[in-house]
Design a protein around this motif. Sequence first.
Motif, short mmCIF file in Angstrom:
data_model
loop_
_atom_site.label_atom_id
_atom_site.label_comp_id
_atom_site.label_asym_id
_atom_site.label_seq_id
_atom_site.Cartn_x
_atom_site.Cartn_y
_atom_site.Cartn_z
N CYS A 1 -5.95 6.03 -19.23
CA CYS A 1 -5.06 6.93 -19.96
C CYS A 1 -3.63 6.37 -19.98
CB CYS A 1 -5.07 8.34 -19.38
SG CYS A 1 -6.68 9.10 -19.39
N ALA A 2 -3.53 5.07 -20.18
CA ALA A 2 -2.23 4.38 -20.31
C ALA A 2 -1.33 4.52 -19.09
CB ALA A 2 -1.51 4.85 -21.58
N LYS A 3 -1.94 4.72 -17.89
CA LYS A 3 -1.11 4.71 -16.66
C LYS A 3 -1.94 4.21 -15.48
CE LYS A 3 -1.67 9.73 -15.92
NZ LYS A 3 -2.87 9.89 -15.24
N TRP A 4 -1.23 3.72 -14.47
CA TRP A 4 -1.90 3.30 -13.25
C TRP A 4 -2.13 4.51 -12.35
CZ3 TRP A 4 -4.29 -1.09 -12.87
CH2 TRP A 4 -3.82 -2.23 -13.54
N ASN A 5 -3.39 4.72 -11.95
CA ASN A 5 -3.76 5.85 -11.09
C ASN A 5 -4.12 5.30 -9.71
OD1 ASN A 5 -4.06 8.07 -13.30
ND2 ASN A 5 -5.14 6.28 -14.10
N GLY A 6 -3.65 5.97 -8.66
CA GLY A 6 -3.83 5.46 -7.30
C GLY A 6 -4.96 6.14 -6.53
N PHE A 7 -5.69 5.34 -5.79
CA PHE A 7 -6.79 5.82 -4.94
C PHE A 7 -6.73 5.09 -3.59
CE2 PHE A 7 -7.99 5.93 -9.34
CZ PHE A 7 -8.63 7.15 -9.51
N ASN A 8 -7.46 5.59 -2.61
CA ASN A 8 -7.58 4.85 -1.35
C ASN A 8 -9.04 4.87 -0.91
OD1 ASN A 8 -7.51 3.92 1.37
ND2 ASN A 8 -5.30 4.19 1.27
N SER A 9 -9.63 3.70 -0.80
CA SER A 9 -11.05 3.63 -0.43
C SER A 9 -11.25 3.23 1.04
CB SER A 9 -11.78 2.64 -1.35
OG SER A 9 -11.22 1.36 -1.26
N ASP A 10 -10.15 3.09 1.83
CA ASP A 10 -10.30 2.65 3.22
C ASP A 10 -11.02 3.69 4.09
OD1 ASP A 10 -9.19 0.12 3.03
OD2 ASP A 10 -7.16 0.79 3.48
N GLY A 11 -10.65 4.97 3.92
CA GLY A 11 -11.29 6.03 4.73
C GLY A 11 -12.77 6.12 4.41
N LYS B 1 0.79 -1.23 0.00
CA LYS B 1 0.00 0.00 0.00
C LYS B 1 0.83 1.29 0.00
CE LYS B 1 -4.26 -1.61 2.24
NZ LYS B 1 -5.21 -1.35 3.33
N VAL B 2 1.99 1.27 0.66
CA VAL B 2 2.84 2.47 0.71
C VAL B 2 3.94 2.37 -0.35
CG1 VAL B 2 4.40 3.84 2.15
CG2 VAL B 2 2.33 2.83 3.15
N ASP B 3 4.49 1.17 -0.51
CA ASP B 3 5.61 0.98 -1.45
C ASP B 3 5.24 1.33 -2.89
OD1 ASP B 3 6.79 0.03 0.77
OD2 ASP B 3 6.97 -2.06 0.13
N VAL B 4 3.94 1.29 -3.22
CA VAL B 4 3.53 1.54 -4.60
C VAL B 4 3.63 3.02 -4.97
CG1 VAL B 4 1.06 1.97 -4.15
CG2 VAL B 4 1.76 0.88 -6.30
N LEU B 5 3.63 3.91 -3.96
CA LEU B 5 3.52 5.35 -4.24
C LEU B 5 4.55 5.86 -5.26
CD1 LEU B 5 2.55 6.62 -0.68
CD2 LEU B 5 1.21 6.95 -2.75
N PRO B 6 5.85 5.55 -5.09
CA PRO B 6 6.81 6.08 -6.08
C PRO B 6 6.66 5.48 -7.48
CG PRO B 6 7.92 4.79 -4.35
CD PRO B 6 6.48 4.85 -3.99
N LEU B 7 5.85 4.42 -7.61
CA LEU B 7 5.68 3.79 -8.93
C LEU B 7 4.55 4.44 -9.73
CD1 LEU B 7 5.81 0.04 -7.76
CD2 LEU B 7 7.71 1.44 -8.62
N LEU B 8 3.82 5.37 -9.10
CA LEU B 8 2.62 5.92 -9.74
C LEU B 8 2.83 7.36 -10.20
CD1 LEU B 8 -0.01 4.60 -7.15
CD2 LEU B 8 0.65 3.57 -9.34
N GLU B 9 2.25 7.69 -11.37
CA GLU B 9 2.33 9.08 -11.85
C GLU B 9 1.20 9.91 -11.28
OE1 GLU B 9 2.64 9.35 -16.19
OE2 GLU B 9 3.41 7.29 -16.05
N SER B 10 0.10 9.23 -10.93
CA SER B 10 -1.05 10.00 -10.43
C SER B 10 -1.66 9.32 -9.20
CB SER B 10 -2.07 10.12 -11.57
OG SER B 10 -3.36 9.83 -11.14
#
Length: 303
Positions: free
Chosen positions: A115-125, A88-97
């Motif tokens: 849009c040809a990239k992985w976009n990160g979200f968090n649905s836990d909160g 969950k945290v380690d992925v952050l530097p791998l994402l453009e958005s």
Amino acid sequence: MLESSILIEDVVPLPDNQVGLAVLGSPIEHSISPQIHLSALKELSIIDPKFLNWNYIKIQVESSDLPSALPYLAKCGYLGLNLTIPHKVDVLPLLESVDEEARNIGAVNTLFYDCAKWNGFNSDGYGLEKALGQSLDISLGAAKVLILGAGGAARAAAAQALSRQCRQVWMANRSLSRLKILEKKLGETFDLSGFSTFELSKIPAELFTVEDLVIINATSLGLNKSDVLPISLRGFHSTTKVYDMIYNPPQTELLAEAVNLGMSCENGLSMLVHQAARSLSIWTKQGISSGAMFSSAKLALKQ
Ligand code: NDP
């Protein structure tokens, strides 16, 4: 019955008409996410048959394999991913958005290939807030909250509470130094004027007189039968409500004590289901009703 997981090296490209969804983690065998998502996809397919071609699996991915797994899964036709321990945290530097909610929480549990990239979200909160509202009739913005823990789940709870400008937020953790680091991070985004921290074993006396307090257990204490209580609920006001993020076992010692004291309480299954519904809604762009998800989760856990 639990679906079995597969290794990342065993994932093969999907046919063009198929859409892949998956949860990545290690360990991952225990996850009931496939059952939850597949039941909702089945329901969606009644309205739109294209969802018959969507599938959700669980994939064992080690930390060192995550950077190569993400482009590989996109190439194979995977459009949506959930992430769990340790990604969950380690992925952050791998994402453009990364969306604002996930940035505030400092972790990502949902990826959408768009849009040809992985976009990160968090649905836990979101999942926690929805669960508190539906299960315990709590409106987070008007609540006074005591969060136990300082890990990822506690941070999601704190960020959600602070973003809703909760009336007061207390946080307690076994390791005060870890909690102080978290407080500093939260202070970079939120106003901490109604916020205080202390050690789990040193609950301030003022808290015992607070009415309508909401106690959220975001420690892992309660997962094992031999675990002691994170705190005793004796002495807290009888109007206190207790939410334990743990859902397996369904009744932790903390929840058993809340029941004995006549306090309203709920386990973490509702949070799990609502965060899953939010992820599926991001991927499918459909409103998701959580009824089928709840039934399949309970069936999978034999609850
Ligand atoms: P972390 O490992 O990041 O944090 C664990 C927390 O538990 C820390 O605050 C740690 O304190 C505390 N803790 C562990 N052992 C003890 C102990 N013996 N005594 C006192 N405190 C202890 O885990 P997460 O934040 O990711 O998850 C926490 C819990 O929330 C887990 O049980 C998880 O299953 C649940 N969860 C549920 C979700 C849901 O959808 N229902 C979603 C996410 C998580 P310290 O810092 O002192 O080590």
